[in-house]
Design a protein around this motif. Structure first.
Motif, PDB file in Angstrom:
ATOM      1  N   ALA A   1       2.809   8.936   6.275  1.00  0.00           N
ATOM      2  CA  ALA A   1       3.378   8.393   5.037  1.00  0.00           C
ATOM      3  C   ALA A   1       4.184   9.447   4.282  1.00  0.00           C
ATOM      4  CB  ALA A   1       2.256   7.872   4.152  1.00  0.00           C
ATOM      5  N   ARG A   2       5.214   8.973   3.564  1.00  0.00           N
ATOM      6  CA  ARG A   2       6.014   9.849   2.702  1.00  0.00           C
ATOM      7  C   ARG A   2       5.755   9.587   1.223  1.00  0.00           C
ATOM      8  NH1 ARG A   2       9.881   7.867   6.060  1.00  0.00           N
ATOM      9  NH2 ARG A   2      11.042   6.892   4.373  1.00  0.00           N
ATOM     10  N   THR A   3       5.163   8.435   0.910  1.00  0.00           N
ATOM     11  CA  THR A   3       4.880   8.093  -0.484  1.00  0.00           C
ATOM     12  C   THR A   3       3.462   7.560  -0.587  1.00  0.00           C
ATOM     13  OG1 THR A   3       5.581   5.771  -0.304  1.00  0.00           O
ATOM     14  CG2 THR A   3       7.302   7.419  -0.788  1.00  0.00           C
ATOM     15  N   PRO A   4       2.854   7.618  -1.784  1.00  0.00           N
ATOM     16  CA  PRO A   4       1.516   7.038  -1.958  1.00  0.00           C
ATOM     17  C   PRO A   4       1.467   5.555  -1.603  1.00  0.00           C
ATOM     18  CG  PRO A   4       2.023   8.512  -3.788  1.00  0.00           C
ATOM     19  CD  PRO A   4       3.279   8.392  -2.985  1.00  0.00           C
ATOM     20  N   ALA A   5       2.536   4.817  -1.888  1.00  0.00           N
ATOM     21  CA  ALA A   5       2.551   3.383  -1.563  1.00  0.00           C
ATOM     22  C   ALA A   5       2.492   3.173  -0.057  1.00  0.00           C
ATOM     23  CB  ALA A   5       3.811   2.734  -2.141  1.00  0.00           C
ATOM     24  N   GLN A   6       3.226   3.990   0.699  1.00  0.00           N
ATOM     25  CA  GLN A   6       3.169   3.883   2.156  1.00  0.00           C
ATOM     26  C   GLN A   6       1.776   4.226   2.671  1.00  0.00           C
ATOM     27  OE1 GLN A   6       6.305   6.492   3.499  1.00  0.00           O
ATOM     28  NE2 GLN A   6       7.822   4.850   3.555  1.00  0.00           N
ATOM     29  N   LEU A   7       1.166   5.252   2.088  1.00  0.00           N
ATOM     30  CA  LEU A   7      -0.180   5.633   2.504  1.00  0.00           C
ATOM     31  C   LEU A   7      -1.170   4.505   2.265  1.00  0.00           C
ATOM     32  CD1 LEU A   7      -2.228   7.716   3.538  1.00  0.00           C
ATOM     33  CD2 LEU A   7      -2.431   8.560   1.185  1.00  0.00           C
ATOM     34  N   GLU A   8      -1.129   3.908   1.083  1.00  0.00           N
ATOM     35  CA  GLU A   8      -2.057   2.810   0.778  1.00  0.00           C
ATOM     36  C   GLU A   8      -1.846   1.647   1.742  1.00  0.00           C
ATOM     37  OE1 GLU A   8      -4.551   2.818  -1.215  1.00  0.00           O
ATOM     38  OE2 GLU A   8      -4.149   4.603  -2.432  1.00  0.00           O
ATOM     39  N   ASP A   9      -0.603   1.363   2.050  1.00  0.00           N
ATOM     40  CA  ASP A   9      -0.316   0.288   2.985  1.00  0.00           C
ATOM     41  C   ASP A   9      -0.904   0.604   4.358  1.00  0.00           C
ATOM     42  OD1 ASP A   9       1.067  -2.177   3.831  1.00  0.00           O
ATOM     43  OD2 ASP A   9       2.281  -0.799   5.018  1.00  0.00           O
ATOM     44  N   ASN A  10      -0.706   1.827   4.845  1.00  0.00           N
ATOM     45  CA  ASN A  10      -1.236   2.213   6.154  1.00  0.00           C
ATOM     46  C   ASN A  10      -2.757   2.166   6.192  1.00  0.00           C
ATOM     47  OD1 ASN A  10       1.353   2.627   7.086  1.00  0.00           O
ATOM     48  ND2 ASN A  10       1.269   4.850   6.991  1.00  0.00           N
ATOM     49  N   LEU A  11      -3.387   2.619   5.126  1.00  0.00           N
ATOM     50  CA  LEU A  11      -4.851   2.630   5.088  1.00  0.00           C
ATOM     51  C   LEU A  11      -5.423   1.219   5.090  1.00  0.00           C
ATOM     52  CD1 LEU A  11      -5.554   5.548   2.566  1.00  0.00           C
ATOM     53  CD2 LEU A  11      -5.597   5.609   5.072  1.00  0.00           C
ATOM     54  N   GLY A  12      -4.619   0.243   4.652  1.00  0.00           N
ATOM     55  CA  GLY A  12      -5.071  -1.138   4.685  1.00  0.00           C
ATOM     56  C   GLY A  12      -5.340  -1.638   6.092  1.00  0.00           C
ATOM     57  N   ALA A  13      -4.828  -0.939   7.109  1.00  0.00           N
ATOM     58  CA  ALA A  13      -5.080  -1.313   8.502  1.00  0.00           C
ATOM     59  C   ALA A  13      -6.561  -1.250   8.847  1.00  0.00           C
ATOM     60  CB  ALA A  13      -4.289  -0.408   9.436  1.00  0.00           C
ATOM     61  N   LEU A  14      -7.306  -0.413   8.128  1.00  0.00           N
ATOM     62  CA  LEU A  14      -8.737  -0.277   8.390  1.00  0.00           C
ATOM     63  C   LEU A  14      -9.489  -1.576   8.124  1.00  0.00           C
ATOM     64  CD1 LEU A  14      -9.185   3.208   6.691  1.00  0.00           C
ATOM     65  CD2 LEU A  14      -9.360   2.773   9.153  1.00  0.00           C
ATOM     66  N   GLU A  15      -8.901  -2.455   7.319  1.00  0.00           N
ATOM     67  CA  GLU A  15      -9.572  -3.701   6.933  1.00  0.00           C
ATOM     68  C   GLU A  15      -9.108  -4.910   7.742  1.00  0.00           C
ATOM     69  OE1 GLU A  15      -8.521  -3.961   2.847  1.00  0.00           O
ATOM     70  OE2 GLU A  15      -9.784  -2.271   2.240  1.00  0.00           O
ATOM     71  N   VAL A  16      -8.195  -4.699   8.677  1.00  0.00           N
ATOM     72  CA  VAL A  16      -7.608  -5.817   9.419  1.00  0.00           C
ATOM     73  C   VAL A  16      -8.458  -6.154  10.640  1.00  0.00           C
ATOM     74  CG1 VAL A  16      -5.618  -6.588  10.765  1.00  0.00           C
ATOM     75  CG2 VAL A  16      -5.277  -5.295   8.645  1.00  0.00           C
ATOM     76  N   ASP A  17      -8.818  -7.418  10.767  1.00  0.00           N
ATOM     77  CA  ASP A  17      -9.513  -7.931  11.949  1.00  0.00           C
ATOM     78  C   ASP A  17      -8.579  -8.877  12.689  1.00  0.00           C
ATOM     79  OD1 ASP A  17     -12.039  -6.671  11.801  1.00  0.00           O
ATOM     80  OD2 ASP A  17     -12.654  -8.054  10.211  1.00  0.00           O
ATOM     81  N   LEU A  18      -8.140  -8.465  13.849  1.00  0.00           N
ATOM     82  CA  LEU A  18      -7.263  -9.301  14.664  1.00  0.00           C
ATOM     83  C   LEU A  18      -8.102 -10.254  15.512  1.00  0.00           C
ATOM     84  CD1 LEU A  18      -4.810  -6.490  15.825  1.00  0.00           C
ATOM     85  CD2 LEU A  18      -4.320  -8.276  14.145  1.00  0.00           C
ATOM     86  N   THR A  19      -7.726 -11.514  15.535  1.00  0.00           N
ATOM     87  CA  THR A  19      -8.463 -12.483  16.336  1.00  0.00           C
ATOM     88  C   THR A  19      -8.113 -12.288  17.818  1.00  0.00           C
ATOM     89  OG1 THR A  19      -6.738 -14.171  16.279  1.00  0.00           O
ATOM     90  CG2 THR A  19      -8.310 -14.128  14.435  1.00  0.00           C
ATOM     91  N   PRO A  20      -8.950 -12.774  18.735  1.00  0.00           N
ATOM     92  CA  PRO A  20      -8.629 -12.665  20.158  1.00  0.00           C
ATOM     93  C   PRO A  20      -7.271 -13.275  20.511  1.00  0.00           C
ATOM     94  CG  PRO A  20     -10.934 -13.248  19.892  1.00  0.00           C
ATOM     95  CD  PRO A  20     -10.314 -13.296  18.529  1.00  0.00           C
ATOM     96  N   SER A  21      -6.927 -14.402  19.879  1.00  0.00           N
ATOM     97  CA  SER A  21      -5.641 -15.029  20.186  1.00  0.00           C
ATOM     98  C   SER A  21      -4.472 -14.197  19.657  1.00  0.00           C
ATOM     99  CB  SER A  21      -5.580 -16.441  19.601  1.00  0.00           C
ATOM    100  OG  SER A  21      -5.649 -16.413  18.182  1.00  0.00           O
ATOM    101  N   GLN A  22      -4.652 -13.578  18.505  1.00  0.00           N
ATOM    102  CA  GLN A  22      -3.601 -12.711  17.969  1.00  0.00           C
ATOM    103  C   GLN A  22      -3.427 -11.468  18.841  1.00  0.00           C
ATOM    104  OE1 GLN A  22      -5.241 -12.307  14.044  1.00  0.00           O
ATOM    105  NE2 GLN A  22      -3.967 -13.953  13.184  1.00  0.00           N
ATOM    106  N   LEU A  23      -4.535 -10.888  19.278  1.00  0.00           N
ATOM    107  CA  LEU A  23      -4.457  -9.741  20.185  1.00  0.00           C
ATOM    108  C   LEU A  23      -3.743 -10.124  21.474  1.00  0.00           C
ATOM    109  CD1 LEU A  23      -8.005  -8.147  19.747  1.00  0.00           C
ATOM    110  CD2 LEU A  23      -5.810  -7.029  19.260  1.00  0.00           C
ATOM    111  N   ALA A  24      -4.046 -11.313  21.986  1.00  0.00           N
ATOM    112  CA  ALA A  24      -3.414 -11.764  23.225  1.00  0.00           C
ATOM    113  C   ALA A  24      -1.907 -11.902  23.053  1.00  0.00           C
ATOM    114  CB  ALA A  24      -4.030 -13.091  23.663  1.00  0.00           C
ATOM    115  N   ARG A  25      -1.463 -12.427  21.909  1.00  0.00           N
ATOM    116  CA  ARG A  25      -0.024 -12.557  21.664  1.00  0.00           C
ATOM    117  C   ARG A  25       0.656 -11.201  21.569  1.00  0.00           C
ATOM    118  NH1 ARG A  25      -0.668 -15.938  16.501  1.00  0.00           N
ATOM    119  NH2 ARG A  25       1.505 -15.348  16.100  1.00  0.00           N
ATOM    120  N   LEU A  26       0.015 -10.284  20.877  1.00  0.00           N
ATOM    121  CA  LEU A  26       0.575  -8.943  20.749  1.00  0.00           C
ATOM    122  C   LEU A  26       0.626  -8.247  22.109  1.00  0.00           C
ATOM    123  CD1 LEU A  26      -1.241  -7.856  17.475  1.00  0.00           C
ATOM    124  CD2 LEU A  26       1.214  -8.286  17.711  1.00  0.00           C
TER     125      LEU A  26
END
Length: 356
Positions: A297-322
């Motif tokens: 990250a270059r800004t605090p806003a970018q950092l907060e956005d990136n850290l939000g990944a820790l809370e993301v739960d991808l469903t099996p179907s979403q993982l399959a699409r990715l």
């Protein structure tokens, strides 16, 4: 289940505990034209550590040395709580043939310089940064082991090297009782999955934690690139230096394939009420063998956005699409070994369970 920065992971076959997202310090300093000034970099450091983050990634030449100097300044108060990883082998003084490379002279001089810039008496994790195809592996391994024995380095690792060389080095270190490699840093993201052919399986087999860099594909996976951006490229080293978007185009990251992957990332993010960056990082966070993707990250806003990944739960179907949109060809011999024909001629109808 949501992760947190203080849900620590062991790095490779070591007892070293690191946060599941590492904070890259290549953005500490503006010498490369797109980083963070000192006060902004301090905010990034403070917010990351406030949340329990302890794993920092830098290199001797990042932002011409400012990265290490700023990181060392910020870390001074809580040095023992932090895991500082730096790298050697990139050219420190143009025109000096021994100021770069993987050999012992370059290694020792770079480490001494990093110790001064980081204002510390030891480096927690030292990476060989870029394989140079010139130095005997025994020279590298013995030099790294000497640094560990001297207490200047605690753990050693490797970045941007062929899988067969890494596995060879690990075997030699084991046989000779030298310090083993505990991590491999490699580019890995939804748009760059070729590490799945050899590097990541090798790392899992040989006891190395995988630390991906560019998990957002240089920003392509954040959704901010459009197809018309493909016309913006200039030279890699010249006029694009102060324009990160044009630089990424010049580096070949903005392609039809990669933009198609980014489109699916945006679709999944919309379904979850998350940002594309969070979805792309969540995919990398949960990929087999991965210990800690590096966020930059270059800004605090970018950092907060990136850290939000820790809370993301991808469903099996979403993982399959990715996985489907970003799939790569396995190549030889991997595709052959995974084929139905080979399974038939080697196992027939037998059911064989692998445990442990």
């Amino acid at each position: 289940m949501a992760l947190t920065l203080d849900t620590y992971r062991l790095l490779g076959r070591s007892g070293l505990r690191v946060s599941p997202l590492a904070l890259g310090a290549a953005t500490f300093g503006t010498e490369w034209g797109w980083g963070a000034e000192r006060d902004e970099a301090r905010k990034l450091f403070d917010r990351y550590t406030e949340l329990g983050g302890n794993f920092f990634d830098t290199a001797s030449t990042y932002t011409n040395g400012s990265s290490e100097r700023l990181l060392g300044e910020f870390a001074r108060g809580d040095r023992d709580k932090l895991v500082l990883a730096t790298k050697y082998s990139t050219l420190r003084r143009p025109g000096d043939p021994n100021s770069g490379g993987t050999h012992r002279k370059s290694m020792l001089a770079s480490v001494e310089g990093s110790l001064r810039q980081l204002n510390t008496d030891h480096i927690d994790l030292l990476y060989l940064n870029i394989w140079d195809f010139r130095t005997p592996v025994e020279e590298i391994l013995r030099g790294l082991d000497d640094l560990v024995r001297l207490g200047k380095v605690l753990y050693v690792a490797i970045s941007s090297a062929p899988a067969w060389q890494v596995s060879r080095m690990q075997a030699i270190a084991d046989l000779r009782g030298w310090s083993p490699l505990i991590a491999v840093e490699t580019e890995y993201s939804l748009i760059e999955r070729t590490a799945e052919r050899d590097l990541i399986p090798m790392a899992r087999e040989m006891g190395l934690g995988v630390v991906p860099f560019s998990p957002l594909g240089g920003g392509v996976l954040t959704g901010k690139y459009r197809r018309e951006d493909r016309d913006r490229a200039g030279s890699v080293a010249g006029e694009t230096a102060n324009d990160r978007k044009s630089l990424n185009v010049a580096l070949g990251w903005v392609t039809d394939r990669n933009l198609a992957i980014a489109d699916v990332v945006k679709e999944v993010a919309s379904e979850l009420g998350r940002t594309p960056a969070q979805v792309a990082l969540a995919w990398a966070l949960n990929a087999p063998g991965v210990t800690a993707p590096i966020i930059g990250a270059r800004t605090p806003a970018q950092l907060e956005d990136n850290l939000g990944a820790l809370e993301v739960d991808l469903t099996p179907s979403q993982l399959a699409r990715l996985d489907e949109v970003s799939a790569i060809e396995l190549g030889n011999p991997h595709a052959t070994l995974a084929s139905d024909h080979i399974r038939t001629v080697t196992s027939g109808d037998m059911k064989i369970e692998i445990r442990g």
